[in-house]
Scaffold this motif. Structure first.
Motif, PDB file in Angstrom:
ATOM      1  N   GLU A   1       0.818  -1.213   0.000  1.00  0.00           N
ATOM      2  CA  GLU A   1       0.000   0.000   0.000  1.00  0.00           C
ATOM      3  C   GLU A   1       0.853   1.264   0.000  1.00  0.00           C
ATOM      4  O   GLU A   1       0.514   2.242  -0.680  1.00  0.00           O
ATOM      5  CB  GLU A   1      -0.918  -0.009   1.227  1.00  0.00           C
ATOM      6  CG  GLU A   1      -1.884  -1.189   1.264  1.00  0.00           C
ATOM      7  CD  GLU A   1      -2.620  -1.287   2.584  1.00  0.00           C
ATOM      8  OE1 GLU A   1      -2.336  -0.472   3.496  1.00  0.00           O
ATOM      9  OE2 GLU A   1      -3.486  -2.179   2.720  1.00  0.00           O
ATOM     10  N   ARG A   2       1.948   1.256   0.748  1.00  0.00           N
ATOM     11  CA  ARG A   2       2.773   2.460   0.880  1.00  0.00           C
ATOM     12  C   ARG A   2       3.946   2.405  -0.096  1.00  0.00           C
ATOM     13  O   ARG A   2       5.089   2.124   0.262  1.00  0.00           O
ATOM     14  CB  ARG A   2       3.269   2.597   2.316  1.00  0.00           C
ATOM     15  CG  ARG A   2       2.181   2.846   3.346  1.00  0.00           C
ATOM     16  CD  ARG A   2       1.504   4.201   3.129  1.00  0.00           C
ATOM     17  NE  ARG A   2       2.439   5.303   3.185  1.00  0.00           N
ATOM     18  CZ  ARG A   2       2.769   5.946   4.316  1.00  0.00           C
ATOM     19  NH1 ARG A   2       2.208   5.602   5.463  1.00  0.00           N
ATOM     20  NH2 ARG A   2       3.618   6.956   4.290  1.00  0.00           N
ATOM     21  N   THR A   3       3.633   2.659  -1.353  1.00  0.00           N
ATOM     22  CA  THR A   3       4.692   2.643  -2.375  1.00  0.00           C
ATOM     23  C   THR A   3       5.697   3.752  -2.134  1.00  0.00           C
ATOM     24  O   THR A   3       6.872   3.637  -2.508  1.00  0.00           O
ATOM     25  CB  THR A   3       4.087   2.787  -3.776  1.00  0.00           C
ATOM     26  OG1 THR A   3       3.279   3.973  -3.828  1.00  0.00           O
ATOM     27  CG2 THR A   3       3.218   1.580  -4.118  1.00  0.00           C
ATOM     28  N   ASP A   4       5.264   4.856  -1.493  1.00  0.00           N
ATOM     29  CA  ASP A   4       6.188   5.950  -1.199  1.00  0.00           C
ATOM     30  C   ASP A   4       7.261   5.501  -0.210  1.00  0.00           C
ATOM     31  O   ASP A   4       8.459   5.798  -0.376  1.00  0.00           O
ATOM     32  CB  ASP A   4       5.437   7.169  -0.648  1.00  0.00           C
ATOM     33  CG  ASP A   4       4.602   6.842   0.592  1.00  0.00           C
ATOM     34  OD1 ASP A   4       4.195   5.668   0.755  1.00  0.00           O
ATOM     35  OD2 ASP A   4       4.347   7.758   1.399  1.00  0.00           O
ATOM     36  N   VAL A   5       6.859   4.743   0.813  1.00  0.00           N
ATOM     37  CA  VAL A   5       7.809   4.225   1.795  1.00  0.00           C
ATOM     38  C   VAL A   5       8.735   3.210   1.139  1.00  0.00           C
ATOM     39  O   VAL A   5       9.949   3.210   1.374  1.00  0.00           O
ATOM     40  CB  VAL A   5       7.064   3.597   2.998  1.00  0.00           C
ATOM     41  CG1 VAL A   5       8.058   2.917   3.944  1.00  0.00           C
ATOM     42  CG2 VAL A   5       6.262   4.643   3.737  1.00  0.00           C
ATOM     43  N   ARG A   6       8.162   2.365   0.304  1.00  0.00           N
ATOM     44  CA  ARG A   6       8.986   1.369  -0.396  1.00  0.00           C
ATOM     45  C   ARG A   6      10.033   2.045  -1.277  1.00  0.00           C
ATOM     46  O   ARG A   6      11.206   1.658  -1.273  1.00  0.00           O
ATOM     47  CB  ARG A   6       8.086   0.463  -1.247  1.00  0.00           C
ATOM     48  CG  ARG A   6       8.847  -0.695  -1.886  1.00  0.00           C
ATOM     49  CD  ARG A   6       7.913  -1.564  -2.707  1.00  0.00           C
ATOM     50  NE  ARG A   6       7.528  -0.911  -3.958  1.00  0.00           N
ATOM     51  CZ  ARG A   6       6.304  -0.909  -4.470  1.00  0.00           C
ATOM     52  NH1 ARG A   6       5.320  -1.514  -3.824  1.00  0.00           N
ATOM     53  NH2 ARG A   6       6.055  -0.310  -5.614  1.00  0.00           N
ATOM     54  N   ASP A   7       9.626   3.064  -2.015  1.00  0.00           N
ATOM     55  CA  ASP A   7      10.575   3.768  -2.886  1.00  0.00           C
ATOM     56  C   ASP A   7      11.682   4.430  -2.076  1.00  0.00           C
ATOM     57  O   ASP A   7      12.854   4.438  -2.480  1.00  0.00           O
ATOM     58  CB  ASP A   7       9.842   4.811  -3.732  1.00  0.00           C
ATOM     59  CG  ASP A   7       8.920   4.175  -4.765  1.00  0.00           C
ATOM     60  OD1 ASP A   7       9.079   2.974  -5.036  1.00  0.00           O
ATOM     61  OD2 ASP A   7       8.025   4.885  -5.273  1.00  0.00           O
ATOM     62  N   PHE A   8      11.317   4.974  -0.917  1.00  0.00           N
ATOM     63  CA  PHE A   8      12.335   5.596  -0.066  1.00  0.00           C
ATOM     64  C   PHE A   8      13.328   4.555   0.452  1.00  0.00           C
ATOM     65  O   PHE A   8      14.543   4.775   0.441  1.00  0.00           O
ATOM     66  CB  PHE A   8      11.663   6.310   1.111  1.00  0.00           C
ATOM     67  CG  PHE A   8      12.575   6.525   2.279  1.00  0.00           C
ATOM     68  CD1 PHE A   8      13.671   7.377   2.177  1.00  0.00           C
ATOM     69  CD2 PHE A   8      12.374   5.851   3.476  1.00  0.00           C
ATOM     70  CE1 PHE A   8      14.540   7.559   3.254  1.00  0.00           C
ATOM     71  CE2 PHE A   8      13.229   6.021   4.545  1.00  0.00           C
ATOM     72  CZ  PHE A   8      14.318   6.886   4.439  1.00  0.00           C
ATOM     73  N   LEU A   9      12.796   3.391   0.898  1.00  0.00           N
ATOM     74  CA  LEU A   9      13.674   2.344   1.416  1.00  0.00           C
ATOM     75  C   LEU A   9      14.642   1.856   0.343  1.00  0.00           C
ATOM     76  O   LEU A   9      15.795   1.545   0.628  1.00  0.00           O
ATOM     77  CB  LEU A   9      12.846   1.174   1.943  1.00  0.00           C
ATOM     78  CG  LEU A   9      12.042   1.425   3.227  1.00  0.00           C
ATOM     79  CD1 LEU A   9      11.124   0.244   3.521  1.00  0.00           C
ATOM     80  CD2 LEU A   9      12.968   1.679   4.406  1.00  0.00           C
ATOM     81  N   ILE A  10      14.177   1.782  -0.880  1.00  0.00           N
ATOM     82  CA  ILE A  10      15.032   1.334  -1.979  1.00  0.00           C
ATOM     83  C   ILE A  10      16.192   2.298  -2.197  1.00  0.00           C
ATOM     84  O   ILE A  10      17.343   1.887  -2.425  1.00  0.00           O
ATOM     85  CB  ILE A  10      14.201   1.199  -3.277  1.00  0.00           C
ATOM     86  CG1 ILE A  10      13.217   0.026  -3.141  1.00  0.00           C
ATOM     87  CG2 ILE A  10      15.109   0.988  -4.489  1.00  0.00           C
ATOM     88  CD1 ILE A  10      12.227  -0.083  -4.275  1.00  0.00           C
ATOM     89  N   SER A  11      15.911   3.589  -2.076  1.00  0.00           N
ATOM     90  CA  SER A  11      16.942   4.603  -2.364  1.00  0.00           C
ATOM     91  C   SER A  11      17.836   4.900  -1.162  1.00  0.00           C
ATOM     92  O   SER A  11      18.967   5.364  -1.322  1.00  0.00           O
ATOM     93  CB  SER A  11      16.285   5.895  -2.849  1.00  0.00           C
ATOM     94  OG  SER A  11      15.439   6.425  -1.838  1.00  0.00           O
ATOM     95  N   ALA A  12      17.345   4.650   0.046  1.00  0.00           N
ATOM     96  CA  ALA A  12      18.095   5.014   1.255  1.00  0.00           C
ATOM     97  C   ALA A  12      19.323   4.126   1.438  1.00  0.00           C
ATOM     98  O   ALA A  12      19.286   2.926   1.161  1.00  0.00           O
ATOM     99  CB  ALA A  12      17.198   4.910   2.478  1.00  0.00           C
ATOM    100  N   THR A  13      20.386   4.713   1.903  1.00  0.00           N
ATOM    101  CA  THR A  13      21.628   3.961   2.145  1.00  0.00           C
ATOM    102  C   THR A  13      22.113   4.074   3.574  1.00  0.00           C
ATOM    103  O   THR A  13      22.976   3.304   4.002  1.00  0.00           O
ATOM    104  CB  THR A  13      22.753   4.476   1.220  1.00  0.00           C
ATOM    105  OG1 THR A  13      22.926   5.888   1.434  1.00  0.00           O
ATOM    106  CG2 THR A  13      22.397   4.228  -0.248  1.00  0.00           C
ATOM    107  N   ASP A  14      21.563   4.980   4.334  1.00  0.00           N
ATOM    108  CA  ASP A  14      22.042   5.272   5.688  1.00  0.00           C
ATOM    109  C   ASP A  14      20.982   4.857   6.710  1.00  0.00           C
ATOM    110  O   ASP A  14      19.813   5.232   6.592  1.00  0.00           O
ATOM    111  CB  ASP A  14      22.366   6.761   5.827  1.00  0.00           C
ATOM    112  CG  ASP A  14      22.913   7.085   7.196  1.00  0.00           C
ATOM    113  OD1 ASP A  14      22.161   7.667   8.003  1.00  0.00           O
ATOM    114  OD2 ASP A  14      24.074   6.744   7.457  1.00  0.00           O
TER     115      ASP A  14
END
Length: 445
Positions: free
Chosen positions: A52-65
């Motif tokens: 449901e939270r594609t925004d959170v998923r996209d952030f997790l994919i890009s986050a490195t820290d």
């Protein structure tokens, strides 16, 4: 509804230092149980569903820290979180399984505690580059066991406690309690252990509505199958899954891939079979060439029986008229109860964290199950009819090998006859549990 898995989540809450990763088939109750235990402990938590939270998923994919992840997830939370106490619950992580590789850094940072959950993770985690061993407690959740179903459907704790005591002492169960538990078992064959189906059973007691709920779950499974087949043209998952009931209905329940396509053999369908196993929607029982410990050393990976992950989903393939006959509890009816009884036993073995095996040899015959419990092999025959003391294969096996424990499961009460103990079929789960010792237990010298 009580689930034994509550105790594992509670233990983690009380002192688990790692992240907690719970996986299993769809609709076995993972999300509901996590919420229930966290709420019961008054723990504040932020839940993010990665479907449901594609925004959170996209952030997790890009986050490195790690600090960036924990800070942002805290901001996204709808409830105030407390450092070192609150829980971040990431659900449906099969949409981004690589989050498992980042959990090491999140656990090290320690700002929040983490629970991860998802379906088909047995499949997805195979592609993960690095699973951080030592930073996540991982365990697989199964459908409700017979004991859990019995408690949810009106069997009292006292009745189950009496049954356990009779199992330990190997004495007959009180006749009235035996009949109640046996009746509950037959209902379990129809309802199964999927929580949504059990709720429907308790609400309506309608075979038709139970069937609708079960078919809805199967359709969800097949939607997953279709998506993965589209990604890998070699997969024929639906063909294998759809064929399980018919193959279990044969007298020889060994799964025969040639019945799907006469031109194809196991090696062409192996990936599809392994997909079903890894997704926890099917349970293989491998043949062993020698019934001695360790059983896995003599298993043949291309010869097996294939059971459904939930006996209720198997029974959902049967017409309503057949299910009504089952409830008559008549051992003389023409229904092939043997396949249902064996599927139930395989399910209880699997839920206990054990692997089901079976044995077949010329001159002996076929013994339905052999499990390895408390570091010893235990042959188990499963009988659905009145002739539960006729077991030639088991007798021949005992002429060649000795075992500390030999069991027959049937609809009859507890009885000892020579080297064989006869248990009621509803005690299969107790037989699989054995005598559990603490993890730090060391036998005395």
């Amino acid at each position: 509804m009580y689930r034994k898995a509550e105790e594992r989540i509670q233990k983690w809450i009380n002192g688990g230092k790692k992240a907690l990763l719970i996986y299993g088939a769809r609709q076995v109750g993972k999300t509901y149980l996590v919420r229930k235990v966290l709420n019961a402990n008054n723990i504040s938590f932020a839940e993010f569903n990665l479907i449901e939270r594609t925004d959170v998923r996209d952030f997790l994919i890009s986050a490195t820290d790690a600090s960036e992840i924990s800070e942002r997830l805290g901001l996204y939370s709808d409830v105030p979180l407390q450092e070192h106490e609150s829980v971040i619950f990431l659900d449906e992580i099969q949409k981004y399984p690589d989050i498992v590789t980042k959990i090491k850094f999140l656990a090290d940072e320690g700002k929040y505690r983490y629970i991860l959950s998802g379906s088909n993770l047995g499949v997805e985690l195979k592609g993960i580059r690095s699973i951080p061993v030592g930073y996540a407690d991982m365990w697989q959740m199964a459908p409700m066991t017979f004991e859990e179903f019995a408690l949810a459907s009106g069997i009292t704790e006292n009745m189950l406690a009496h049954s356990k005591e009779c199992y330990k002492k190997r004495i007959a169960v009180d006749p009235i309690i035996h009949e109640k538990l046996l009746k509950a078992f037959y209902y379990y064959l129809i309802v199964g252990g999927m929580p949504a189906v059990v709720r429907e059973y308790n609400a309506s007691h309608s075979i038709e509505r139970i069937d609708e709920e079960q078919k809805s779950i199967v359709n969800q499974y097949k939607a997953d199958f279709t998506r993965y087949e589209a990604e890998n043209r070699k997969l024929k998952v639906i063909s294998v899954y759809d064929n399980i009931p018919a193959q279990l209905n044969k007298q020889n329940r060994k799964f025969n891939f040639s019945l799907l396509d006469k031109e194809l053999k196991f090696d062409r369908y192996e990936e599809s079979f392994l997909w079903l196993k890894d997704a926890a929607v099917a349970i293989p029982s491998y043949i062993v060439s020698v019934p001695v410990q360790p059983l896995k050393m003599s298993k043949e990976t291309n010869v097996f029986k294939l059971f459904m992950s939930d006996v209720g989903l198997l029974t959902s393939c049967y017409p309503v008229s057949v299910k009504k006959q089952l409830l008559e509890m008549n051992p003389d009816n023409e229904i092939n109860n043997g396949s249902l009884f064996e599927n139930y036993v395989a399910q209880e073995v699997y839920a206990a964290g054990l692997s089901p095996y079976y044995y077949k040899k010329n001159g002996v015959g076929e013994v339905d199950f052999i499990i390895e419990r408390d570091d010893k092999p235990i042959p188990i025959e499963v009988k659905s009819g009145k002739d539960y003391k006729k077991h030639k294969a088991l007798d021949h096996l005992l002429e060649r090998y000795s075992f500390e424990e030999v069991c027959v499961l049937s609809t009859n009460n507890v009885e000892i006859d020579g080297r064989i103990t006869y248990y009621p079929i509803y005690m299969a789960g107790l037989l699989c549990e054995g005598e559990k010792m603490p993890s730090d237990y060391i036998p005395a010298l």
